[in-house]
Design an enzyme around this catalytic site. Structure first.
Site, PDB file in Angstrom:
ATOM      1  N   TYR A  10       0.815  -1.222   0.000  1.00 35.32           N
ATOM      2  CA  TYR A  10       0.000   0.000   0.000  1.00 35.32           C
ATOM      3  C   TYR A  10       0.843   1.264   0.000  1.00 35.32           C
ATOM      4  O   TYR A  10       0.311   2.360   0.004  1.00 35.32           O
ATOM      5  CB  TYR A  10      -0.885   0.006   1.256  1.00 35.32           C
ATOM      6  CG  TYR A  10      -0.040  -0.215   2.511  1.00 35.32           C
ATOM      7  CD1 TYR A  10       0.555   0.852   3.167  1.00 35.32           C
ATOM      8  CD2 TYR A  10       0.195  -1.496   2.979  1.00 35.32           C
ATOM      9  CE1 TYR A  10       1.362   0.645   4.269  1.00 35.32           C
ATOM     10  CE2 TYR A  10       0.995  -1.710   4.091  1.00 35.32           C
ATOM     11  CZ  TYR A  10       1.573  -0.639   4.732  1.00 35.32           C
ATOM     12  OH  TYR A  10       2.371  -0.845   5.813  1.00 35.32           O
ATOM     13  N   GLY A  11       2.146   1.131  -0.002  1.00 34.09           N
ATOM     14  CA  GLY A  11       3.035   2.294   0.094  1.00 34.09           C
ATOM     15  C   GLY A  11       4.139   2.220  -0.931  1.00 34.09           C
ATOM     16  O   GLY A  11       3.894   2.023  -2.121  1.00 34.09           O
ATOM     17  N   LEU A  50       6.205  -0.002  -1.714  1.00 32.56           N
ATOM     18  CA  LEU A  50       6.326  -1.250  -2.463  1.00 32.56           C
ATOM     19  C   LEU A  50       5.340  -1.346  -3.626  1.00 32.56           C
ATOM     20  O   LEU A  50       5.387  -2.294  -4.400  1.00 32.56           O
ATOM     21  CB  LEU A  50       6.169  -2.461  -1.535  1.00 32.56           C
ATOM     22  CG  LEU A  50       7.296  -2.660  -0.526  1.00 32.56           C
ATOM     23  CD1 LEU A  50       6.970  -3.829   0.404  1.00 32.56           C
ATOM     24  CD2 LEU A  50       8.633  -2.857  -1.205  1.00 32.56           C
ATOM     25  N   GLU A  97      11.242  -4.002   5.716  1.00 35.26           N
ATOM     26  CA  GLU A  97      10.176  -3.419   6.543  1.00 35.26           C
ATOM     27  C   GLU A  97      10.630  -3.194   7.972  1.00 35.26           C
ATOM     28  O   GLU A  97      10.241  -2.229   8.606  1.00 35.26           O
ATOM     29  CB  GLU A  97       8.929  -4.291   6.506  1.00 35.26           C
ATOM     30  CG  GLU A  97       8.278  -4.353   5.142  1.00 35.26           C
ATOM     31  CD  GLU A  97       7.687  -3.035   4.677  1.00 35.26           C
ATOM     32  OE1 GLU A  97       7.817  -1.999   5.356  1.00 35.26           O
ATOM     33  OE2 GLU A  97       7.086  -3.018   3.597  1.00 35.26           O
TER      34      GLU A  97
END
Length: 161
Positions: free
Chosen positions: A32-33, A35, A100
């Site tokens: 959602y970001g 990536l 992450e």
């Protein structure tokens, strides 16, 4: 101890959900970001895995004060939009887990279309801003520099392929 792309130390952990279960090779990852961007995936993995548009209800991609990347936090009225990445190898899961870092926990999620996947969600939702993350702003203001950080992290601190 390895250092994540954000400069925090990572434990070199194997991707696991909150119950300690590791996702099997080939399972899907909801992103959602940063990536979501093929350039970031290529810098981290050396390739761009297959993906398709996806959404998860009850979550939002929140701006993280002082950072250019978001965190996924619970939002009862929210819907986070992103991609569902498929075909990740075990080695690629390790790379993404270290990328992450400890700021995120890997958890299973159900998408709005009933597909299932895994997502890196905030380990500390209270750290998130009330504002949503703006992907367009990220591209315009930070993507080029971020790609350099990703490539540098991968070369110096990322896990061995």
């Amino acid at each position: 101890m390895r250092v994540g792309v954000d400069g925090t130390e990572t434990a070199g952990r194997v991707p696991q959900d909150a119950e300690g279960r590791a996702p099997a090779e080939g399972r899907a990852l909801f992103v959602y970001g940063t990536l979501m961007f093929p350039e970031v995936l290529r810098a981290l993995l050396g390739r761009v895995p297959d993906s398709a548009p996806a959404e998860v209800a009850g979550w939002r991609a929140a701006r993280l004060p002082g950072r250019v990347y978001p965190v996924l936090v619970p939002a009862p009225e929210g819907t986070a939009r992103g991609l569902l990445i498929t075909g990740l190898t075990a080695a690629e899961w390790r790379v993404l887990d270290e990328y992450e870092g400890p700021m995120y926990e890997l958890r299973p999620v159900e998408l709005t279309d009933a597909r299932r996947g895994w997502a890196y969600v905030s380990a500390d939702p209270a750290a998130a801003s009330a504002e949503d993350w703006d992907a367009g702003r990220f591209v315009a203001e930070h993507l080029d520099a971020y790609l350099g950080e990703c490539a540098g992290w991968r070369a110096e601190d990322g896990p061995a392929p």
